[in-house]
Design a protein around this motif. Structure first.
Motif, short mmCIF file in Angstrom:
data_model
loop_
_atom_site.label_atom_id
_atom_site.label_comp_id
_atom_site.label_asym_id
_atom_site.label_seq_id
_atom_site.Cartn_x
_atom_site.Cartn_y
_atom_site.Cartn_z
N ARG A 21 -15.69 4.53 -100.87
CA ARG A 21 -16.99 3.83 -101.49
C ARG A 21 -17.48 5.43 -102.12
O ARG A 21 -17.82 6.42 -101.67
CB ARG A 21 -17.97 3.55 -100.82
CG ARG A 21 -17.05 2.51 -99.80
CD ARG A 21 -17.28 1.02 -100.89
NE ARG A 21 -18.40 0.94 -101.16
CZ ARG A 21 -19.54 -0.36 -100.44
NH1 ARG A 21 -18.77 -0.30 -98.95
NH2 ARG A 21 -20.73 -0.24 -101.34
N PHE A 22 -18.49 5.05 -103.39
CA PHE A 22 -18.69 6.07 -104.30
C PHE A 22 -20.21 5.88 -104.64
O PHE A 22 -20.42 4.45 -104.46
CB PHE A 22 -18.47 5.57 -105.16
CG PHE A 22 -16.49 6.34 -105.63
CD1 PHE A 22 -16.05 7.77 -105.18
CD2 PHE A 22 -15.48 5.32 -104.96
CE1 PHE A 22 -14.98 8.13 -105.02
CE2 PHE A 22 -14.58 5.53 -105.12
CZ PHE A 22 -14.11 7.19 -105.37
N CYS A 23 -21.32 6.55 -104.97
CA CYS A 23 -22.38 6.86 -104.67
C CYS A 23 -22.79 7.17 -106.69
O CYS A 23 -23.29 6.67 -107.28
CB CYS A 23 -22.89 7.86 -104.40
SG CYS A 23 -22.14 9.15 -103.91
N PHE A 24 -21.56 8.10 -107.14
CA PHE A 24 -21.90 8.45 -108.29
C PHE A 24 -19.73 8.62 -109.18
O PHE A 24 -19.07 10.03 -107.99
CB PHE A 24 -22.72 10.11 -107.86
CG PHE A 24 -22.27 9.73 -109.80
CD1 PHE A 24 -23.38 9.75 -110.64
CD2 PHE A 24 -21.91 11.50 -110.11
CE1 PHE A 24 -23.36 10.36 -112.07
CE2 PHE A 24 -21.56 11.93 -111.95
CZ PHE A 24 -22.53 11.37 -112.36
N VAL A 25 -20.59 8.01 -109.81
CA VAL A 25 -18.82 8.18 -110.86
C VAL A 25 -19.48 8.51 -112.57
O VAL A 25 -20.58 8.33 -113.01
CB VAL A 25 -17.84 7.20 -110.92
CG1 VAL A 25 -17.09 7.46 -111.66
CG2 VAL A 25 -17.87 6.63 -109.72
#
Length: 279
Positions: free
Chosen positions: A205-209
């Motif tokens: 899971r990602f917060c910033f890409v």
């Protein structure tokens, strides 16, 4: 008005031209790309760099408008007899990304927004280094061929209006160059190879890409892959949305936004990037 030659007619050259055209007379562009020479930009000719030509044009100075290869171009001009007094560097846009990432990291920490970070399209790791610096305790997934553009994407790129992309562009990099930039290398995960193949089975899971792939097809894949993996409150940043060199980026972002109408987008002020939010 000073008579000026701009060396480089890619996105940086065009940005430089727009910055100086009202206060200087741009009499020519120079470029080492044979596919660009012989063309014109707003009626201004694009020439192959030659010492005799530069003498004939008799400019007041030459602006090197290239993000990468600046020193190679400077050496090239030296060999053609151009002195330092007649060489200028391109006018950089303000460094908005650094404070953006710093403030974003602080806000995510305060708001307890979890998740890893990723950059898709790393090149020499300059932006990845900033992400790693401000998010040192989070995993940073880096995706790149480290061999430049893939031939697989070029045909699609031509179909969406970009005639400048060529296989192998941005190959002047390596894993070593990228990793030397990292301040918390223990949290960096390298995915070398063709994207999206390298994202197969991604379970994170990602917060910033940050997506900086330049080309339509892989950018489309990146948006589709990361959208369902974003934490609530996370952000996807897409580079080259406002650039002229890769028109497929704005096209695919607009298509993506229509498909995901709950999301919103906003410029971050660097003249190139759009932030997608609302996950």
């Amino acid at each position: 008005m000073d008579k000026v030659i701009i060396f480089g007619c890619g996105s940086t050259g065009l940005r430089t031209y727009n910055q100086i055209k009202n206060c200087s007379e741009v009499i020519a562009f120079l470029d080492n790309d044979e596919e660009r020479t012989g063309s014109t930009i707003e009626g201004i000719p694009v020439y192959e760099p030659q010492s005799e030509l530069i003498k004939q044009l008799d400019c007041d100075y030459i602006v090197i408008a290239s993000v990468y290869g600046t020193w190679q171009i400077k050496e090239q001009l030296y060999k053609m007899g151009v002195t330092d007094e007649k060489i200028r560097m391109y006018m950089k846009t303000p460094d908005v990304l650094t404070p953006f990432l710093k403030n974003l990291a602080e806000d995510f920490k305060e708001e307890h927004i979890s998740g890893a970070c990723a950059e898709v399209g790393v090149f020499r790791g300059e932006t990845a280094q900033k992400i790693n610096r401000f998010f040192p305790d989070r995993k940073l997934h880096l995706y790149d061929t480290f061999e430049g553009f893939s031939e697989k994407d070029i045909e699609v790129e031509y179909s969406v209006g970009s005639k400048q992309a060529k296989a192998g562009q941005f190959s002047d990099t390596s894993l070593q160059i990228v990793m030397e930039n990292m301040e918390a290398p223990e949290n960096v995960i390298i995915h070398k190879g063709y994207f999206p193949d390298t994202a197969a089975g991604l379970n994170e899971r990602f917060c910033f890409v940050r997506i900086d792939l330049d080309l339509y097809a892989p950018t489309k894949s990146a948006l589709e892959i990361f959208e369902p993996l974003m934490y609530k409150g996370g952000i996807i940043l897409v580079h080259d949305y406002f650039g002229n060199q890769y028109p497929g980026i704005k096209k695919i972002v607009k298509e993506f936004m229509v498909k995901h109408s709950k999301l919103s987008k906003i410029p971050i002020g660097d003249t190139m990037s759009i932030a997608i939010m609302g996950f």
